[in-house]
Design a protein around this motif. Sequence first.
Motif, PDB file in Angstrom:
ATOM      1  N   ALA A   1      -8.714   5.115 -15.374  1.00 41.03           N
ATOM      2  CA  ALA A   1      -7.649   4.215 -15.132  1.00 41.03           C
ATOM      3  C   ALA A   1      -8.324   2.860 -14.311  1.00 41.03           C
ATOM      4  O   ALA A   1      -7.628   2.513 -13.572  1.00 41.03           O
TER       5      ALA A   1
ATOM      6  N   GLY B   1       9.834   3.292  -3.942  1.00 44.16           N
ATOM      7  CA  GLY B   1       8.382   2.802  -3.915  1.00 44.16           C
ATOM      8  C   GLY B   1       7.992   2.649  -2.460  1.00 44.16           C
ATOM      9  O   GLY B   1       8.888   2.244  -1.760  1.00 44.16           O
TER      10      GLY B   1
ATOM     11  N   ARG C   1      -7.370   2.743  -7.243  1.00 42.65           N
ATOM     12  CA  ARG C   1      -6.966   2.657  -8.540  1.00 42.65           C
ATOM     13  C   ARG C   1      -5.679   1.938  -8.634  1.00 42.65           C
ATOM     14  O   ARG C   1      -4.507   2.555  -8.104  1.00 42.65           O
ATOM     15  N   PHE C   2      -5.691   0.852  -9.146  1.00 43.88           N
ATOM     16  CA  PHE C   2      -4.480  -0.274  -8.899  1.00 43.88           C
ATOM     17  C   PHE C   2      -3.545  -0.326 -10.421  1.00 43.88           C
ATOM     18  O   PHE C   2      -4.355  -0.303 -11.319  1.00 43.88           O
ATOM     19  N   GLY C   3      -2.608  -0.837 -10.522  1.00 42.74           N
ATOM     20  CA  GLY C   3      -2.114  -1.299 -11.606  1.00 42.74           C
ATOM     21  C   GLY C   3      -1.193  -0.305 -12.412  1.00 42.74           C
ATOM     22  O   GLY C   3      -0.619  -0.431 -13.455  1.00 42.74           O
ATOM     23  N   HIS C   4      -1.247   1.110 -11.773  1.00 39.55           N
ATOM     24  CA  HIS C   4      -0.499   2.244 -12.628  1.00 39.55           C
ATOM     25  C   HIS C   4       0.562   2.954 -11.671  1.00 39.55           C
ATOM     26  O   HIS C   4       0.865   3.902 -11.880  1.00 39.55           O
ATOM     27  N   ALA C   5       0.837   2.034 -10.606  1.00 37.12           N
ATOM     28  CA  ALA C   5       1.795   2.775  -9.759  1.00 37.12           C
ATOM     29  C   ALA C   5       3.187   3.102 -10.359  1.00 37.12           C
ATOM     30  O   ALA C   5       3.924   3.771  -9.851  1.00 37.12           O
ATOM     31  N   ASP C   6       3.618   2.092 -11.530  1.00 34.22           N
ATOM     32  CA  ASP C   6       4.809   2.413 -12.113  1.00 34.22           C
ATOM     33  C   ASP C   6       4.973   3.600 -12.850  1.00 34.22           C
ATOM     34  O   ASP C   6       6.146   4.234 -13.162  1.00 34.22           O
ATOM     35  N   ILE C   7       3.728   4.475 -13.063  1.00 33.56           N
ATOM     36  CA  ILE C   7       3.685   5.712 -13.728  1.00 33.56           C
ATOM     37  C   ILE C   7       3.441   6.670 -12.698  1.00 33.56           C
ATOM     38  O   ILE C   7       3.093   7.842 -13.141  1.00 33.56           O
ATOM     39  N   GLY C   8       3.523   6.400 -11.317  1.00 34.25           N
ATOM     40  CA  GLY C   8       3.153   7.444 -10.216  1.00 34.25           C
ATOM     41  C   GLY C   8       1.727   7.462  -9.982  1.00 34.25           C
ATOM     42  O   GLY C   8       1.334   8.240  -9.162  1.00 34.25           O
ATOM     43  N   VAL C   9       0.923   6.743 -10.516  1.00 34.57           N
ATOM     44  CA  VAL C   9      -0.534   6.646 -10.114  1.00 34.57           C
ATOM     45  C   VAL C   9      -0.825   6.038  -8.836  1.00 34.57           C
ATOM     46  O   VAL C   9      -0.852   4.878  -8.818  1.00 34.57           O
ATOM     47  N   PRO C  10      -1.197   6.921  -7.809  1.00 37.02           N
ATOM     48  CA  PRO C  10      -1.384   6.187  -6.424  1.00 37.02           C
ATOM     49  C   PRO C  10      -2.928   5.568  -6.462  1.00 37.02           C
ATOM     50  O   PRO C  10      -3.581   5.925  -7.279  1.00 37.02           O
TER      51      PRO C  10
ATOM     52  N   ARG D   1       0.515   8.749  -2.730  1.00 41.84           N
ATOM     53  CA  ARG D   1       1.960   8.708  -3.038  1.00 41.84           C
ATOM     54  C   ARG D   1       2.555   7.429  -3.392  1.00 41.84           C
ATOM     55  O   ARG D   1       2.276   6.406  -2.610  1.00 41.84           O
ATOM     56  N   THR D   2       3.315   7.346  -4.535  1.00 45.18           N
ATOM     57  CA  THR D   2       4.007   5.944  -4.740  1.00 45.18           C
ATOM     58  C   THR D   2       5.557   5.764  -4.571  1.00 45.18           C
ATOM     59  O   THR D   2       6.092   4.802  -4.364  1.00 45.18           O
ATOM     60  N   ILE D   3       6.066   6.991  -4.355  1.00 45.70           N
ATOM     61  CA  ILE D   3       7.541   7.129  -4.378  1.00 45.70           C
ATOM     62  C   ILE D   3       7.722   8.006  -2.836  1.00 45.70           C
ATOM     63  O   ILE D   3       7.332   9.084  -2.680  1.00 45.70           O
TER      64      ILE D   3
END
Lengths: 313, 213
Positions: A125, A237, A18-27, A258-260
């Motif tokens: 997503a 990140g 699932r890509f493109g949503h790491a800015d809202i924490g979605v791994p 995890r993204t952060i």
Amino acid sequence: MIEVINPAWLSMVVDGGRFGHADIGVPSSSVLDRYSYTALCSLLGYAADIPVLEIMGHDFSFRVSTDLSCAITGAQVTAFVDNMPVIPWSVFRIKAGSTIRVKEVTEGLRYYLGFSGIIDAAKVAGSYTTNLECRFGGYFGRPFLKGDRITLKDVRVPDKRTVDGSLIPSMKAPHTLRVIDGEEGDRFSPETLKTLFENDGDPWYKVSTKANRTGIRLEGRPLEFRKGVEQSIISEGILPGVVQIPGDGQPIIVLYERTIGGYARIGHVIKADRDLLAHLRPLDGVRFQRIGPEEAERLWDEKMARYYDMLPK
Amino acid sequence: MDWTRYGEEGIRIVFGSTINTDVHEKVRQYYFFLRSLHLKEIIDIIPSFTTCIICFDSRLTSFSALVSLLKEKERDLSQMEIPAPATHTIPVMYGGQYGPDMEFVCSYAGLSADEVVEIHSGIVYTVFAVGFMPGFPYMGTLDKRLFVPRLETPRLKVNEGSVGVAQFQTGIYSFESPGGWRIIGKTDVKLFDHTAPPYSLLKIGDHVRFVPA
């Protein structure tokens, strides 16, 4: 229709991520062994991302109520359709009413099961993969349980493809993971870096039992920070393969949930070795080897040419 | 701005070395700039307190090619319109069963529960980053009087909606999970809804005000 008889230790729906949503924490929650996944899709005749099962543990079994084809890749397993042995990394046909059982895992940890139809899973997503922690995507956002029923869409009859034995990677321990330098390498003493990177003898680290899709904890000689340096960092990140060192000095390899992160980064496991992370079993020995980024890129190109590009098309 | 490789498929852009609103504003501006480019080479962007991490598709570009492309496009950065931050009001039930660490925070800070609530809900916070888990906001900056250390041993289970403090930050657990922040209250506001975009209630730069419920 497929009925789960035994879900083994952990089985769930995954895909390419699932890509493109790491800015809202979605791994990405992606498949851990991308090569085995790519091989599985290509065996079954799919070019694009399809949902498949990622399974850990022996005795996974299911019954089918329609004729269909399947394939198993990833960890080396012994499997049976009713009482007939199945050749892994090959397409096999099964008749309605048959039972498929993966008896044991002989090398590696996670294996992948795909069908000649699209698993009717939830796309969230842009991806079918399961986010276990947040319970979304995949099969109702959870691992499979006994009695679950999986529906397939667009079932077809694929060619009887097979992946050549020379294209099946070894997953034998001890494992050597090649890494390129991390951002906080200078917070450790040269002796400590030597402990981590210059070790040709017995591995100094073992995979702990605290390993899951979020990360793999290792246990061994604690890595020591230089005196007086800050041990944590301002959270930022992180990407899969980052090797983090928390205050106790025991490395954690970050996987796909995890993204952060906020621990010191001593290295990044190179892309060419990342599929192997799916197969680190508790107590397996792990060594690290430090290389440069250009070498890492070269090794990736080599892996593409030697493995990915050779898969049946 | 400092650009470095971040593993093989990452670029790390550093905007500063301390957490403050100037650095945050630069990160936020750059994040919206990156998004506005809609480059297929960029798979993910992770903005946080002081850096932006870019994950790129190594089949389509390389570290050096993408850095040069971005540096070229950057000329338009000054003319770019940055979306104004949204402001959210989040009702919180403070203390008691909702805030198991309220007593600790009171004794550590030498304040009464009412004072803690008044101070915590008296500031408009900025979302510095969203991560750790989907929709979890790292917000600052907390009033110094409420600075407390994290739990030494994280809890195995923190309830969804829990409002916590840790050092200079405050945050909200968007899902039930293990966690080490000191929990002082709980909200019923849903922070992440996987069924529909934009999924996360909060994004980087948004403003949040807590009101006692």
